[in-house]
Design an enzyme around this catalytic site. Sequence first.
Site, mmCIF file in Angstrom:
data_model
loop_
_atom_site.group_PDB
_atom_site.id
_atom_site.type_symbol
_atom_site.label_atom_id
_atom_site.label_comp_id
_atom_site.label_asym_id
_atom_site.label_seq_id
_atom_site.Cartn_x
_atom_site.Cartn_y
_atom_site.Cartn_z
ATOM 1 N N ARG A 15 -5.270 48.820 8.015
ATOM 2 C CA ARG A 15 -4.467 48.628 8.166
ATOM 3 C C ARG A 15 -3.432 47.778 8.283
ATOM 4 O O ARG A 15 -1.958 47.864 8.130
ATOM 5 C CB ARG A 15 -3.759 50.006 8.905
ATOM 6 C CG ARG A 15 -4.214 51.144 8.322
ATOM 7 C CD ARG A 15 -3.652 52.360 9.088
ATOM 8 N NE ARG A 15 -3.787 52.536 10.254
ATOM 9 C CZ ARG A 15 -2.272 53.527 11.352
ATOM 10 N NH1 ARG A 15 -1.941 53.202 10.847
ATOM 11 N NH2 ARG A 15 -3.130 53.406 12.716
ATOM 12 N N GLY A 140 -6.771 60.358 21.312
ATOM 13 C CA GLY A 140 -7.993 61.346 22.238
ATOM 14 C C GLY A 140 -7.120 62.079 23.388
ATOM 15 O O GLY A 140 -6.667 61.844 23.998
ATOM 16 N N ARG A 315 5.771 17.744 20.590
ATOM 17 C CA ARG A 315 4.964 18.000 19.961
ATOM 18 C C ARG A 315 3.229 18.188 20.963
ATOM 19 O O ARG A 315 3.426 17.792 21.695
ATOM 20 C CB ARG A 315 4.458 17.846 18.298
ATOM 21 C CG ARG A 315 5.284 18.761 17.983
ATOM 22 C CD ARG A 315 4.513 17.770 16.024
ATOM 23 N NE ARG A 315 3.952 17.455 16.204
ATOM 24 C CZ ARG A 315 3.365 16.681 15.082
ATOM 25 N NH1 ARG A 315 3.956 15.293 14.277
ATOM 26 N NH2 ARG A 315 1.961 16.635 14.508
ATOM 27 N N ALA A 362 18.091 4.141 18.569
ATOM 28 C CA ALA A 362 18.183 5.420 17.880
ATOM 29 C C ALA A 362 17.195 5.005 17.106
ATOM 30 O O ALA A 362 16.620 3.759 16.133
ATOM 31 C CB ALA A 362 19.309 5.707 17.566
HETATM 32 C C1 UD1 Z 1 -9.715 55.718 20.680
HETATM 33 C C2 UD1 Z 1 -10.842 56.651 21.347
HETATM 34 C C3 UD1 Z 1 -9.305 57.710 21.340
HETATM 35 C C4 UD1 Z 1 -8.501 56.871 22.572
HETATM 36 C C5 UD1 Z 1 -7.996 55.828 20.976
HETATM 37 C C6 UD1 Z 1 -6.242 54.745 22.183
HETATM 38 C C7 UD1 Z 1 -12.701 56.621 20.981
HETATM 39 C C8 UD1 Z 1 -13.928 57.516 20.421
HETATM 40 N N1 UD1 Z 1 -11.498 57.253 21.219
HETATM 41 O O1 UD1 Z 1 -10.078 55.843 19.134
HETATM 42 O O2 UD1 Z 1 -9.493 58.703 23.023
HETATM 43 O O3 UD1 Z 1 -6.363 57.447 22.336
HETATM 44 O O4 UD1 Z 1 -9.032 54.805 21.077
HETATM 45 O O5 UD1 Z 1 -6.791 53.968 21.160
HETATM 46 O O6 UD1 Z 1 -12.980 56.008 21.810
HETATM 47 N N2 UD1 Z 1 -14.000 49.156 17.950
HETATM 48 C C9 UD1 Z 1 -15.408 48.713 17.456
HETATM 49 N N3 UD1 Z 1 -16.896 48.856 17.276
HETATM 50 C C10 UD1 Z 1 -16.653 49.892 16.632
HETATM 51 C C11 UD1 Z 1 -15.286 51.472 16.750
HETATM 52 C C12 UD1 Z 1 -13.859 50.643 17.577
HETATM 53 O O7 UD1 Z 1 -15.455 47.248 18.083
HETATM 54 O O8 UD1 Z 1 -17.441 50.485 15.739
HETATM 55 C C13 UD1 Z 1 -12.682 48.874 18.396
HETATM 56 C C14 UD1 Z 1 -11.299 48.401 17.883
HETATM 57 O O9 UD1 Z 1 -11.968 47.261 17.218
HETATM 58 C C15 UD1 Z 1 -10.192 48.999 18.874
HETATM 59 C C16 UD1 Z 1 -11.157 50.051 19.595
HETATM 60 O O10 UD1 Z 1 -12.729 49.176 19.323
HETATM 61 O O11 UD1 Z 1 -10.437 47.098 19.348
HETATM 62 C C17 UD1 Z 1 -11.264 51.187 19.353
HETATM 63 O O12 UD1 Z 1 -11.454 51.428 17.768
HETATM 64 P P1 UD1 Z 1 -10.440 52.167 17.291
HETATM 65 O O13 UD1 Z 1 -11.539 52.990 15.795
HETATM 66 O O14 UD1 Z 1 -9.121 52.022 17.163
HETATM 67 O O15 UD1 Z 1 -10.613 53.807 18.243
HETATM 68 P P2 UD1 Z 1 -9.810 54.801 18.028
HETATM 69 O O16 UD1 Z 1 -10.168 55.808 16.655
HETATM 70 O O17 UD1 Z 1 -8.184 54.526 17.542
#
Ligand code: UD1
Length: 449
Positions: A15, A140, A315, A362
């Site tokens: 997104r 969640g 810088r 300057a």
């Molecule tokens: C997750 C939680 C949810 C919580 C929410 C908070 C789970 C199953 N759900 O959902 O309960 O309310 O976060 O924001 O844990 N990521 C990986 N590898 C993966 C999947 C995810 O590295 O295979 C990382 C993503 O980059 C991200 C984080 O884990 O930083 C959370 O993943 P995301 O897919 O955003 O989880 P949500 O569906 O939002």
Amino acid sequence: MQVSLIILAAGQGTRMNSDTPKVLHKLAAAPLLHHAMAAGRALDPARTVVVVGHGGDQVARAAQDCDETAEVVVQDEQNGTAHAVAQAAPLLADAPGQALVLYGDTPFIRPETLQAMLDARDRHAVVVLGFHAADPGRYGRLLTRGDDLLAIREFKDASPEERSLTLCNSGVICAEARTLFRLVSQVGNANAAGEYYLTDIVELARAQGLSAGVVICDESQTLGINTRAELAAAEAAFQARARAEALENGVTLTAPETVFFALDTHIGRDAVIGPNVIFGPGVTIESGAEIKGFCHLEGCHVSRGADVGPFARLRPGAELAEDVHVGNFVEIKNAILDQGVKVGHLTYLGDADVGEHTNIGAGTVTCNYDGVMKHRTTIGKRVFIGSDTMLVAPVTIGDGALTGSGSVITEDVPAEAVALARARQTNRPGLATKLFEKLRAIKAAKAKD
Ligand code: UD1
Ligand code: CA
């Protein structure tokens, strides 16, 4: 207590609509990932493991820029948060002490909140960070009974009754490392998303007679970035807090809402920051220094009693000792200015060393680049560089020397010498008047045609 951090950063962040991996988008002049790592680093972790996937090499480099001891594991397919944590098992499954899971896209978690989670481990085997959501949306949901956390229900799998709960999961989870990896290895993917949910470890723990609990923090700390609009809102939130903290710490901000800080900006007490000042990464301003309006600073150090600007640019590698004065339209890069140096106006100093109490006139330019290589200019103590001197590097000006205005200095100047490197002036009496008459005649002749 030994702590290992696991930072999940494999998601693509669809997104964001970007070619850049989500965790590398910048907030307060630092990648999002650095914010999560900085919060975790406050716990003095023994190990930090970053789980990367999309843009893995770039994300790995960013992780090591922030902390060269950070370890990286690759999650080839994003099969869920439990699957992501499992990638760290070869490194951490037998690590002593606690493991704490953070998200790379959640920048505002406070170190004291993480500490509260570690403290809560005395009462619970698994500790989850929760928050009361104003709009619980697709988070969640935390199912609790009294002090106990019974389960975390993902939105997709929740009943209408469970969806009506407002206590939500931030994603941050803490357990003993051995327990965490044992539970994670037992997680299945029989759910609405077909993913391995880290959240399932709560029910698994309870089924094995272990307790789970919740630490609750303010919703502002759990803000995750999913879109550019959220990133912009997070920037505004970061800046509002950084301004308030600076004021609280005794920094004067004459127009706080126009000053922009980086994640790692350090400003001492009684420093004065004028309007429209932008801090890039790596800036330290010592107590009592003054940065006047419209300055842009990055990778620099300004000592006590120094003043900079308005309209100056410092810088990376600009080092200003005590009582240095840098005035308007001056750019300084990779240059060390010793105590009491004055660079008042319209000057570029790059790749230079300037000795104490030297005055730079300057329009001075260190000509540091020959089109291929960079060269250094060394200027001694109590030197007077005349206005509009070009210092063609490599070149050295000895202590107490003087360069005549408009000189192009290509050779070293000995201490206490005067260097003149410009054409000698000639005055031709009356010639200007004659010249003007001639020019007016030409113009009049042209007008007739
Ligand atoms: C997750 C939680 C949810 C919580 C929410 C908070 C789970 C199953 N759900 O959902 O309960 O309310 O976060 O924001 O844990 N990521 C990986 N590898 C993966 C999947 C995810 O590295 O295979 C990382 C993503 O980059 C991200 C984080 O884990 O930083 C959370 O993943 P995301 O897919 O955003 O989880 P949500 O569906 O939002
Ligand atoms: Ca998310």
